[in-house]
Design an enzyme around this catalytic site. Sequence first.
Site, PDB file in Angstrom:
ATOM      1  N   GLU A 184      46.996  33.246  42.029  1.00 42.37           N
ATOM      2  CA  GLU A 184      46.323  34.498  42.372  1.00 42.37           C
ATOM      3  C   GLU A 184      44.870  34.532  41.916  1.00 42.37           C
ATOM      4  O   GLU A 184      44.021  35.106  42.591  1.00 42.37           O
ATOM      5  CB  GLU A 184      47.066  35.692  41.763  1.00 42.37           C
ATOM      6  CG  GLU A 184      48.549  35.791  42.076  1.00 42.37           C
ATOM      7  CD  GLU A 184      48.854  35.966  43.550  1.00 42.37           C
ATOM      8  OE1 GLU A 184      47.940  36.323  44.313  1.00 42.37           O
ATOM      9  OE2 GLU A 184      50.003  35.742  43.941  1.00 42.37           O
ATOM     10  N   GLU A 210      37.988  41.525  41.736  1.00 41.90           N
ATOM     11  CA  GLU A 210      37.486  41.391  43.100  1.00 41.90           C
ATOM     12  C   GLU A 210      35.978  41.606  43.138  1.00 41.90           C
ATOM     13  O   GLU A 210      35.447  42.406  42.374  1.00 41.90           O
ATOM     14  CB  GLU A 210      38.143  42.423  44.014  1.00 41.90           C
ATOM     15  CG  GLU A 210      39.653  42.326  44.119  1.00 41.90           C
ATOM     16  CD  GLU A 210      40.216  43.420  45.004  1.00 41.90           C
ATOM     17  OE1 GLU A 210      39.799  43.505  46.184  1.00 41.90           O
ATOM     18  OE2 GLU A 210      41.057  44.184  44.521  1.00 41.90           O
ATOM     19  N   ASN A 254      49.599  52.035  40.140  1.00 39.77           N
ATOM     20  CA  ASN A 254      50.011  50.958  39.249  1.00 39.77           C
ATOM     21  C   ASN A 254      49.313  51.052  37.893  1.00 39.77           C
ATOM     22  O   ASN A 254      49.922  50.793  36.853  1.00 39.77           O
ATOM     23  CB  ASN A 254      49.736  49.607  39.903  1.00 39.77           C
ATOM     24  CG  ASN A 254      50.770  49.264  40.938  1.00 39.77           C
ATOM     25  OD1 ASN A 254      51.963  49.236  40.663  1.00 39.77           O
ATOM     26  ND2 ASN A 254      50.325  49.025  42.164  1.00 39.77           N
TER      27      ASN A 254
END
Length: 310
Positions: free
Chosen positions: A163, A172, A210
């Site tokens: 990942e 990101e 989350n």
Amino acid sequence: MNRIKSLLTALGTVVATAVFLPAPAHAAESPVLVRAAGLPAPAHAAESPAPAACAPLWSSSTAYAAGGTVAHHGRNWTAKWWTRNENPGATTVWSDRGACTGGVSDFVISEAEFDEIFPDRAPFYTYQGLIDALHAYPRFANTGTEAMRSREAAAFLTHADFESVGLQYVKEINEANYWIKCDYSQPFGCPAGQSAYYGRGPIMFSWNFNYKAAGDALGLDLLNDPWLVERDPSVAWQTALWYWNTQNGPGTMTSHDAMVGGAGFGETIRSLNGALECDGGNPASVRARVARYERITGIIGTDPGSRLTC
């Protein structure tokens, strides 16, 4: 239950970035990541009391009477009653006495092996950060036989490797997509700002719901301070461990349960990305993950086991 959606990137191989999405799936987004800068902790962060010195390292062959104290995974533990061959943290016989210093790591993957697995990792991702995070889920890589424990640790690090591209990236970089990760339908909203819940950490942990759920579980205010995941290596690893140990994703079990229950490495792929990779969704990505898993199990000297694909 929230579903996972992956972000895929190609850096010499197919790379999928796990993103945790609510039920309605949108079109795949371009996965873009940024190399960690090793951000310092804020100056106003409260200082924690110095941890105690580590007790003698726990041994599976030693019998301990009530009151016996050992060190395991960088923490001290005291036996509540007589015990032998019961891993501290994996059974209720041991009381957690907190972090300790000066001990030797007894995690199934050594620091030298960690360095070999991630030779080009960003400085942010430290081995000690991973060790410090283990207290959050003490049954992780601490359940069953040595081979089972080693396979679980290898599987977890395989997905982190995949990942974050060898742990080279912490967040990101496509800031145009940051706002997407705020689900205003949640009652708690996005108090840190609509663009604050982008992917961070070893498995690109994202979305406000989350951050809220993991923060509540870990005792951290990640909803209001999601940047903590990119400031503190231990917190970054803890968010990945939260998902690994508590969330089914689009699968039918947690990744931890898959590895200790015999479902195999392939089921951990399903728990991360479901039909996006499994059942013919992206066989090249599945093969790439399996290849990395076999590489890591080879480095640590354990058999990868069966049921490697999904």
